[in-house]
Design a protein around this motif. Structure first.
Motif, mmCIF file in Angstrom:
data_model
loop_
_atom_site.group_PDB
_atom_site.id
_atom_site.type_symbol
_atom_site.label_atom_id
_atom_site.label_comp_id
_atom_site.label_asym_id
_atom_site.label_seq_id
_atom_site.Cartn_x
_atom_site.Cartn_y
_atom_site.Cartn_z
ATOM 1 N N ILE A 1 -12.621 -3.821 1.272
ATOM 2 C CA ILE A 1 -13.226 -4.836 0.950
ATOM 3 C C ILE A 1 -13.658 -4.816 -0.535
ATOM 4 C CG2 ILE A 1 -15.522 -6.031 0.870
ATOM 5 C CD1 ILE A 1 -15.459 -5.323 3.897
ATOM 6 N N ILE A 2 -13.903 -3.842 -1.351
ATOM 7 C CA ILE A 2 -14.170 -3.950 -2.620
ATOM 8 C C ILE A 2 -12.942 -4.030 -3.393
ATOM 9 C CG2 ILE A 2 -14.796 -2.470 -4.622
ATOM 10 C CD1 ILE A 2 -16.940 -1.430 -2.813
ATOM 11 N N ASP A 3 -11.829 -3.455 -2.932
ATOM 12 C CA ASP A 3 -10.588 -3.544 -3.379
ATOM 13 C C ASP A 3 -10.152 -5.128 -3.365
ATOM 14 O OD1 ASP A 3 -10.173 -0.950 -4.029
ATOM 15 O OD2 ASP A 3 -8.372 -0.599 -2.622
ATOM 16 N N LEU A 4 -10.328 -5.676 -2.123
ATOM 17 C CA LEU A 4 -10.024 -7.088 -2.174
ATOM 18 C C LEU A 4 -10.644 -8.046 -3.091
ATOM 19 C CD1 LEU A 4 -9.287 -7.508 1.564
ATOM 20 C CD2 LEU A 4 -7.714 -8.197 -0.100
ATOM 21 N N ILE A 5 -11.907 -7.877 -3.046
ATOM 22 C CA ILE A 5 -12.664 -8.698 -3.862
ATOM 23 C C ILE A 5 -12.228 -8.486 -5.291
ATOM 24 C CG2 ILE A 5 -15.167 -8.825 -4.820
ATOM 25 C CD1 ILE A 5 -16.289 -7.753 -2.157
ATOM 26 N N ALA B 1 -23.159 -7.656 -2.494
ATOM 27 C CA ALA B 1 -23.405 -7.044 -1.260
ATOM 28 C C ALA B 1 -22.711 -5.803 -1.093
ATOM 29 C CB ALA B 1 -23.218 -7.916 -0.225
ATOM 30 N N ALA B 2 -21.410 -5.768 -1.324
ATOM 31 C CA ALA B 2 -20.438 -4.953 -1.018
ATOM 32 C C ALA B 2 -20.645 -3.547 -1.627
ATOM 33 C CB ALA B 2 -18.852 -5.530 -1.083
ATOM 34 N N TRP B 3 -20.717 -3.527 -2.951
ATOM 35 C CA TRP B 3 -20.797 -2.212 -3.905
ATOM 36 C C TRP B 3 -22.117 -1.432 -3.221
ATOM 37 C CZ3 TRP B 3 -17.801 0.403 -6.808
ATOM 38 C CH2 TRP B 3 -16.719 -0.679 -7.434
#
Lengths: 376, 376, 376, 376, 376
Positions: free
Chosen positions: D271-275, D234-236
């Motif tokens: 968020i992407i970094d965290l994922i 979802a985030a990308w």
């Protein structure tokens, strides 16, 4: 069995000279830096004049003498901050560049300034024991002059110097930018030498895996991987640097030199290709080694366990007939007829040994049928 | 059990001819180079004249004779530095190009010069034993002439030559750039042949994993991985080369030829796709193999250990009743009634054997209940 | 225990028709190709006329009859080189395109020519046993005509045909480019069907890992990975193809169709996302499986070893008291008082058994304290 | 020992509504869709009027009443195809958009049409048991109106609604595009909530690895990985969507809103970094766990094997002195002096026990010297 | 044996202040924030005036006093929302920027606004126990003023402050943008300090692997990997930030400062290179460690198993001669001549021991021949 054949390559970044928050452009002599030795070559198509010395005066006197020449000032050793500062002052070089020259852990790069260009590279050389010597070369090109700064006294550019010494050598026809190219071309040639050594070593390692996989395989492959990491850290920015030199619009890098740079660029890409291939080969060597060790270990354990298992039921049978159930009551001496009558059969022992042999044979046949004697 | 079915592919870079710091553009005959054999085809839509020879004179005489033809000069063998230099002189080819032709470890590339174009590729062919033969082909296109330089005498381009020999073959309508295309198209076709072989080999390996996973699986997969590394190192720059040829503005590569090059480009991408797929399949074959071996080993060890464990308590019981606690004092012969009275029970032995059988059955049931007889 | 549930997906590239060095553009019937069956739909907003046949005459007669219609010529089976050549001649299609149609291992692509466009895709369908059927569809759009070439007789586009048959269906309002879009949209829909099946299968596999991890897990996951490799090899170029179709300036792809193509493009990206997710899930399933197997094996070995170890000292004690050190000299019958007096103690046996029980309990307590009975 | 703490996250793509070859733009109610509940907020800087209902009439009557307001029509539940079609008709929305709204497995995206914009996102919420609820939100912005479609009845946007209810809230000053932004900003905030939960869970897992590594570690990490796969999928595209909204030239997204969108974009990247970080941490947790398990297993096996090995020679000695070599011939009673004279030595037993103790001590010392009692 | 040498680095994202759906731009004091301490430096080339305080009045009075100076307002501690708001009001800073300053989990970034620029970075410092302190620094540059906001009271920028205090220091010649650069340059210098520590630690770990591989290796490498993850998450966006600053057209970042920024950019890339190298080294350390542990374990198991296997047949032989097959019938005392006559041979015992020794020697020779005593 030798252990740890190679001296370990330090993964540690050598301590950067200076402290947190220092003024950028501050010149500090790196720890253990050598006293500078200066060589100066002044040449044109007709003649080459060279002199050696340890102070800036050597340079100045020759510069005065040879005014229509191209000069290559070759400085080995960075142990004299004053010398560097003086050069910086006279040639009007930025403090940041001088700091980069003295801070010997630069990535290869090419920086263009208004009146000069500055480039740095890493000379990576290995000895027979696969110990790497990773030093910095910094080059300033300005007007008709190229100044190279090397960390050590090693004669890594003898080939170039001898070409320059040869009368009518084509290199004398080009400007100072070409010396800069020629230095980096030699740097790239050294990479090929190191890679060649790694390639041979990887092959030897692979042979050893097939023939006699001991744990030095692991150490040595590790060592090769470290060498490849060091090379890769130099080769990728080297490629970008050469590319920047090809694209520069500075008049110090002439069109002819750019043709040669394109050749050096191809070599750089070849080096990167080789590094990546060698990394893959190292990884697959390790896979192969681990699989070999595990196979061998499994093989040994299997044989040992099979031997145990064959004897365990036999030992049990022997144990059974070692039991002391008495044929006669010890007090009354009445016979107790069902207490191990086998022991008192005329050929009981022979039957017993026969049964043992039979059990053994059945087991061996069973394991053989199951294919457990086959190599994994 | 065969071991190491395939000859190992050398991971070592073959030693580059020359030394560190050599003049770029220096022509050196590669070690073991063959004496050149020259074929020359001169053709136009109407006729084809071909001759063979070993010196430049063969070429010169035919060039003189056929002045409105397209010429393909096919040189096999690089053992004669003079020949190369002479060609370089006559056609005014850069020293760097000549060096690249002689240095037979180039990456595929396409270089454009003012009056000619230069391209190089790698002919990778494998024999039935999966031994790779990785040689270089270099091509110069200038005016109405294409010159190809191959390392060996193998007839890798027979198909093309026979098409050229066929009267009215469409290939005769195109210029020398089309020969260059046709050569590289053949090179790419050879990659398909090698990949086809690898694909079949990988399938065979997978079958063997399912049927009889022995350690040659590891060697053979390793071999396939090496082949794929070699192919990939050639295929990626090959793609870039073809792309450069499509984008060139040189009149030597005509618009018609570019249509064909686009087709070759598609093939190149297909090859790269296949290589990547095969690499994934190799990796998953190894995973599968390791899992199979470990499963089999585990299975064997489990069976063996279960057999041991079943017998260990039984042997203990036998050991207990092999103890020599005496029923009577050896000196006074007074009975010692609680010292192993079981041994002097009328059916003690039967009870004992019964208990052993019971213990055995309970253990088997317990292990069976736990599912330990199931295959992992 | 079933083994190898699924038929293996061939990793081998099917042999390309033709030989190394063949003329590009040479048309060869692929091995095992089927005899062509031709359907032709001619439609405009008012009417739809369709006919079937096996020769080009069917097509020609209908083309003559319906001159203000859009035509979709649907050819199933590539077994007739003549038919293809005839179509190529009449429509003036490049030889390279005809070769691509017959060479049924193309990557999906979209090529634009002066008067027509050519696109190819891969129809990937799976049956209930997860066997993939991977065939090629090639489409030529020219003027008011779209020609589709399929390898097999499967009715993969029934939905589209029935929409076309429906009077007043919106699809009849668009030109031939829309049929091309609709065909590829269906192709993409099939990918979703296959992925759906893979997704369900991966879930089943995961359930099996938790419940009963046997080695078919490995085979089946391997199978899923192969399916994903095949799909990925088709889906990535499919995305590029759709993108090319969106960006084309050819009038054959109208603005309205491009809106739909953008929708198809989104679906393509969704498919690629799913493929990558499923690959990750496969990989983590394998990790989980290997960890489960290793845990279970470890658990079994631990229990077995603990049992052995508990009995080993007990058996030793029994062995000690099975030694035959004599209480009396056999010849002189003099007592040898320190030779195993325990054996002649009134309650020696009871003490001995008591010690054994004690040793057993201490060991169990020790192992329990160490947590070795816990599950790993 | 708990097993499988979390409910498994389905890796299966939920079945797409519809069949292969369906008309694009066909509206189908997704399986299990809820009856729509409609809320409408009409606001300007001065006032906010809101009403609720289940049919389009609620909307229409309020739209008529409030003609200089901005409207937010919030629809929860997609169970009524007619409603969607009616909205589509009245607002002149493309069929493809309506299909996307009903097909609840879209990737986040932003599509611009002539008169309106359409955006879709994924609301991912987790409960205390780490079960994910992954639903779709679709938003149409047109004129002074924003329509949001949600799959479920959950009140995920209460914060936004209450801000809208607050008099003089700044949000009332912006147009309908800002509501769209605010909705997606909230969606992104929810991702942080889920990631926070995953982060805490990963820490707990790591603690458990150090303290008590059992196999639920594997299950739980697997669960986290699945959650991260869902979030990443979802985030990308969410990031790309926000970026598209920033770059759009549609007047529906004002410059002020774009400033806010840039803020949302930064959050997306965070968020992407965290994922990605969490994925790395999961992977290294698994490595750590496997190493712990293997260490523990090795430790246990080593202790057990050492115990066995210490007793095996002792048991052998005991076995030797349990042999029945006779001191006297059984028939003639002649002494057989060399048959185990040790047994008839006055202190033979003591010597024997002494030797056993010695053997045991030597073994323990040897193993201790070798470092085998050390923890691995 | 120490366990878990380092305090674990939290992988959890610290809870973001605020709730889902909060108004963007809402200022919330982060949990545990410190009371602000304010320092203000006002300088021009001639003089430097500095004062300290805890309220905005300190700032205001000095700003009034020094109107032709450049001001650096250094705020340590974010515990006072009012102060931030007041600054925001007076300087006309966007709410979103103020929120970012207070939300101390930003990625490094550089945002340009009409009248000011805003940049944020992460100050990562480690103590001797490798505990990381990861705090935020936010910087606003406007007019002749730079305001820096730090989370804690640590004096991380002492070097910079002392340079500013030095009369005639070059830093006084540049504008406020240069202070911003100098702060981030120091931030990057801190990264080098941490990386240096990691590099040394990785070397120590490697030494420990070769000398004494225990399981703390795993924990410590894990710790290093966590540190590298934290650094990488900061370093990559740091690079982009510096790049944005170099490319900005804002007059607040002057051309001279950009020259220095380019130097900082080079350092950033060096840091990223080092991080990636260290990650590779960590990974290969783990591989090496696992291989060492497995080798050692295998070695131990092999020795133990070999000992067992040597004794098992010997124990069996002893067991056989411990069987009680009787030489005489117990009742009739008739001799049973074939029942273990060996026991009644004059030198039976010696022969038996001899056979045992022989069996032992044969086994040892066999295992030695097989190479099983060699180290793996």
């Amino acid at each position: 069995m030798t252990t740890k054949q190679f001296k370990r390559i330090s993964s540690r970044m050598h301590k950067r000279a200076g402290n947190v928050g220092d003024r950028p452009g501050l010149i500090r002599v790196p720890e253990g830096a050598l006293k500078p030795r200066i060589k100066i070559y002044s040449y044109n198509t007709e003649e080459l004049i060279s002199s050696k010395g340890e102070s800036i005066h050597t340079v100045l006197s020759q510069l005065k003498k040879c005014d229509n020449h191209t000069h290559w000032i070759k400085i080995n050793g960075l142990g004299d901050a004053k010398l560097i500062e003086e050069i910086g002052d006279r040639l009007n070089i930025s403090d940041l560049v001088l700091e980069d020259i003295m801070n010997t852990h630069q990535r290869p790069k090419f920086d263009e300034y208004d009146e000069y260009v500055y480039a740095t590279g890493r000379v990576i050389i290995s000895n027979d024991d696969c110990e790497l010597n990773n030093t910095q070369i910094s080059i300033i090109v300005k007007d008709n002059m190229v100044i190279s700064f090397e960390e050590g006294y090693e004669e890594n550019f003898e080939g170039l110097e001898s070409r320059l010494n040869t009368p009518k050598s084509p290199i004398r026809n080009y400007g100072p930018g070409h010396i800069c190219y020629a230095l980096f071309d030699t740097v790239i040639d050294w990479y090929f030498v190191v890679l060649n050594q790694i390639g041979e070593e990887l092959e030897t390692i692979e042979d050893r895996i097939y023939e006699n996989a001991d744990k030095t395989i692991m150490y040595d492959t590790q060592h090769m991987k470290r060498m490849l990491i060091v090379l890769r850290r130099a080769a990728w920015p080297e490629r970008d640097k050469i590319n920047d030199m090809i694209r520069t619009e500075s008049p110090l890098v002439t069109k002819e030199t750019k043709t040669y740079l394109r050749d050096a660029y191809d070599h750089c890409i070849q080096i990167i290709d080789l590094i990546e291939s060698y990394k893959e080969i190292s990884a697959s060597n390790i896979d192969l080694y681990l699989s070999m060790v595990s196979n061998r270990m499994n093989g040994i354990m299997k044989v040992l366990t099979i031997i145990s298992v064959i004897f365990i039921p036999l030992t049990f049978v022997a144990g059974v007939y070692g039991m002391n159930f008495a044929p006669l009551d010890p007090v009354t001496s009445k016979p107790l007829p069902l207490n191990m009558p086998e022991l008192y059969e005329p050929h009981g022992y022979l039957y017993c040994v026969g049964i043992m042999v039979l059990i053994g044979i059945i087991q061996v046949l069973f394991f053989w049928k199951k294919g457990w004697f086959k190599k994994l």
